[in-house]
Structures are given as C-alpha cells and as structure tokens.
Write an enzyme that holds these catalytic residues in place. Structure first.
Site, PDB file in Angstrom:
ATOM      1  N   ARG A  57     -21.266   5.237   1.908  1.00  0.00           N
ATOM      2  CA  ARG A  57     -21.144   5.609   0.480  1.00  0.00           C
ATOM      3  C   ARG A  57     -22.510   5.917  -0.113  1.00  0.00           C
ATOM      4  O   ARG A  57     -23.493   5.235   0.195  1.00  0.00           O
ATOM      5  CB  ARG A  57     -20.506   4.470  -0.312  1.00  0.00           C
ATOM      6  CG  ARG A  57     -19.038   4.320  -0.053  1.00  0.00           C
ATOM      7  CD  ARG A  57     -18.473   3.092  -0.748  1.00  0.00           C
ATOM      8  NE  ARG A  57     -17.857   2.198   0.215  1.00  0.00           N
ATOM      9  CZ  ARG A  57     -17.510   0.943  -0.037  1.00  0.00           C
ATOM     10  NH1 ARG A  57     -17.719   0.416  -1.224  1.00  0.00           N
ATOM     11  NH2 ARG A  57     -16.946   0.211   0.896  1.00  0.00           N
ATOM     12  N   ASN A 112      -5.107 -10.665   3.246  1.00  0.00           N
ATOM     13  CA  ASN A 112      -5.931  -9.573   2.726  1.00  0.00           C
ATOM     14  C   ASN A 112      -5.413  -8.271   3.338  1.00  0.00           C
ATOM     15  O   ASN A 112      -5.650  -8.003   4.512  1.00  0.00           O
ATOM     16  CB  ASN A 112      -7.391  -9.839   3.142  1.00  0.00           C
ATOM     17  CG  ASN A 112      -8.335  -8.746   2.672  1.00  0.00           C
ATOM     18  OD1 ASN A 112      -7.914  -7.755   2.068  1.00  0.00           O
ATOM     19  ND2 ASN A 112      -9.613  -8.918   2.968  1.00  0.00           N
TER      20      ASN A 112
END
Ligand code: ADP
Length: 398
Positions: free
Chosen positions: A241, A7
């Site tokens: 966010r 990843n």
C-alpha cells in the site's frame, strides 16, 4: 471458561480456542480458500502435530461447521462438546463512529454493522458472514464484536477531521478512523505493565509494522492520533500500500495511464509500498536480503519505509508534547533488529539509545533501549486474539 476467537477474511477464517482461566491457547487454525477450489483447514491443537483437512467449503458456514467438528473430534479434538465453548469473540474491522468499545452482538448491533459496510466494503462483509454462520450453528452461545477502529475513537476532532468540505463528514462520515486498534491497545497496556508504571502517566508511541503498518500516539492510555485513516490505505508506506501521497497523483495517473477507479485502487493497494519501490517483493525479508546484496531499489524501499515511520514518530511526539515509550510490534516490528535500529538511529536527539545486544533478542517481550535511555524502547509481540478473548469474557460476564 473457553472462548472461541474468530477472524474472517473474504476467503479465510482464522480461529483460536482460548482457555481463559489460564489464558492459554488450546487450539488454533486457519480455513483457507473458502468459496474457491481447494478449500483447506489447518488445525493445530496445543502441544500436538497440526492436522490438515481438505474438504470443499462453499461458504464461511461450512468452514465453521468443519472447524467445530474438528474441535470435538475424538482424535484431533480438544473439547468434548460444544457446551465447552462459553462465548465467541469476533474481530470486526470497521465499527464506524457507533462503537467505541467491544459489544455484545444483538440484532441492533447487526443492523449497525450492516450500516458500516459502505465504510469497509472489503473487510466488513466477511466479518458479518462469520457472525451469521456462528449464529446459525451455535444460536445459544453469546457473541461479542471487537472492532479494529474502537480504540481510536478517543481521538480529538482536530486529529480526525480532514480538511475537506465539512458536509462530506456529515453526509458520508468521511473522517479518520484508524485501524489495528486492538493491537495498539494490547501492546500499550503491556508496555505500561512491563515498565511497572500506570498507563495514565505515560506518552507511548506504538509502531505496528507488518504487511499493513500503522503508528499510534497513546497519551495517558488513550489513542489521540494514528497514521491509518478513513481506510487502512493512509499513513506509512506498507508492503503493497502506498500510504500518504499527494491526492492529486490519483487523478493525474488515472488520466495518464487511462486507469479506471478499480485499477487505480489496485495500484494504490496492491502494487505500491515497498513492493512498488523495490520491484522485488512485498515481504521485508526478501527486500532486506536483496538490499544486503546491493540492490539499490530494495535499499531505497527500506529507507523510505523507515523514514516515514521516523517522521511519524516525530509528529506524534509533537502531538503529545513529549514521549516516554516507543513500542515495536507485528511481523517486521517484532523480528527485524536492523529495521528498528535504522528507525531509532536518528531519534537520539529525543533521548533514545538502543542497546544492540538487547535489540538482537527475538520472539519475546524485551526492553531494547539502554538503561540510561530517557525514552524506553520495547519490543512486544502483539496478541490481538487474547485481547479479543479478554473483552469477550468481560462482556459476557457482565
Ligand atoms: P499482516 O498481519 O499485516 O499480514 P504480519 O504482522 O504477519 O503482517 O507481518 C508480516 C510481515 O512481517 C512480512 O511481510 C515480513 O515482511 C515481515 N517479517 C516477518 N518476519 C521477519 C523477519 N525475520 N525479518 C524481517 N521482516 C520480517
């Protein structure tokens, strides 16, 4: 059969080597600060002390070759040679509309991945770099791409089309894609198996609550809606966010504060969410601590976060025409009993009751609802790496 799961982020490379006969992690680790000063690899062989290797890593290829050397190292290694790696599974963030499931990586797939860069300019390039590095160093080992977006490709059009001029969907592929798909899929399948019921008969809402957070509505095993959208910025309030806001705020703020496109993106992605509201931290542990000491903005940040999770659950109950199971997963979902309790508290009208003792159990798969709760509520630690390894095994064995 051993599968290496990779990843890659822009300056990091996370890995796990998994023995698929026993589905056991043999070693895992993380290379950080790739391409910047102070590159370091932390390697943890199962059952042994971790090893920290500080070496310059100018790019992902160098990081990968250091990691492969460590895997076969006489002292810290876990395998004798590279031949013991049967396949590599790569996490890829954005698969666009092309990939509704995991795929064997071929030259055509690489081309399609490059086409998706415009949709995920921050995430896909490092994923592609990781694949290229593996291709160069281990050209004969088959590789599979597993996409964060793939599981959500079953959403119906009314869920993924935005009310914008339709031509933007046709021209730029602007639509809802959804993310964290590998995690939502894993925990929904685990939930069905824990409850001993076929997933085809269940309406499940999965809450992946970490630094990035999303909720998904999974009806009969298929994702029919999810809270993240065209990018991972939509939906819930998150660590940093904003999630959903009135889109008019964007241009208004740009005007008022004289912000450039990069600066407003920075505000929405890195300075908002629970960090923005609390002014304390993006980490829920710090916020909970501050809230317990009476910090009102920290208390408000938690309330906003929980309110949005709860109202999204409400919306998805409507989308599925009912609900049988709620699953909590990821850093916050797995660890914060108080958070889960706050979210579920006002959902009693749906037939949800939490058992406080069970809710306090940590780190294992648990049913936290009472025996007579109409809706079952579960905590399931996510395992995206295992999911990637399973898909990889299945595809290379075909
Ligand atoms: P990501 O993969 O999106 O970075 P994780 O799923 O690892 O995020 O979740 C990280 C977040 O989980 C941390 O920011 C922290 O706020 C939260 N978290 C972890 N442990 C706890 C805990 N014991 N109590 C509350 N929050 C926690």
């Amino acid at each position: 059969m051993n599968i290496l799961v990779i990843n890659c982020g822009s300056s990091s490379l996370k890995y796990q080597l998994i023995n698929m006969d026993k589905e056991q992690v043999i070693a895992k680790g993380l290379a950080e600060r790739i391409g910047i000063k102070g590159s370091v690899l932390t390697h943890k062989p199962a059952g042994k002390e971790k090893v920290v290797i500080e070496k310059p890593m100018k790019d992902h290829k160098v990081a990968l070759s250091i990691l492969l050397d460590v895997l076969v190292d006489e002292e810290y290694g876990v395998i004798k040679s590279m031949n013991e790696i049967s396949a590599i599974g790569h996490r890829v963030v954005h698969g666009g509309e092309k990939f509704a499931s995991s795929v064997l990586i071929t030259d055509e797939v690489m081309e399609a991945l490059n086409d998706c860069i415009a949709l995920a300019p921050l995430h896909n390039p490092p994923n592609i770099m990781g694949i290229q590095a593996c291709k160069e160093i281990l050209p004969d080992v088959p590789m599979v791409g597993v996409f964060d977006t793939a599981f959500h490709q079953t959403m119906p059009k009314e869920a993924y089309i935005y009310p914008l001029p339709y031509e933007y969907y046709e021209k730029y592929k602007i639509r809802k894609y959804g993310f964290h798909g590998t995690s939502h899929k894993y925990v929904s399948e685990r939930a069905a198996s824990m409850l001993n019921q076929p997933i085809e008969n269940l309406r499940i809402i999965t809450c992946h609550l970490g630094n990035g957070a999303s909720v998904a509505a999974i009806k009969n095993g298929k994702s029919i809606d999810t809270s993240m959208g065209f990018t991972p910025l939509e939906g819930l309030a998150m660590g940093t966010r904003s999630g959903n806001i009135d889109p008019a705020i964007v241009t208004y703020l740009m005007q008022k504060e004289g912000l450039t496109i990069e600066e407003i993106n920075d505000v929405l992605n890195k300075k908002s969410g629970v960090l923005g509201i609390s002014g304390v931290s993006s980490d829920f542990r710090d916020i909970e601590q501050a809230a317990n000491k009476g910090n009102e903005r920290a208390q408000l940040a938690l309330k906003v976060f929980n309110y949005r999770v709860r109202t999204t659950i409400g919306a998805y109950v409507a989308a599925m025409g009912g609900i049988d199971v709620i699953v909590f997963t990821a850093g916050l979902g797995e660890n914060s009993a108080s958070n889960r309790k706050q979210i579920c508290k006002e959902l009693e009208f749906l037939g949800i009751t939490i058992d406080d003792n069970k809710n306090n159990i940590r780190g294992e798969e648990t049913v936290i609802s009472t025996d007579d709760s109409k809706v079952k509520v579960l905590v399931i630690p996510t395992n995206e790496e295992l999911m990637i390894a399973r898909d990889t095994k299945e595809i290379v064995e075909q």
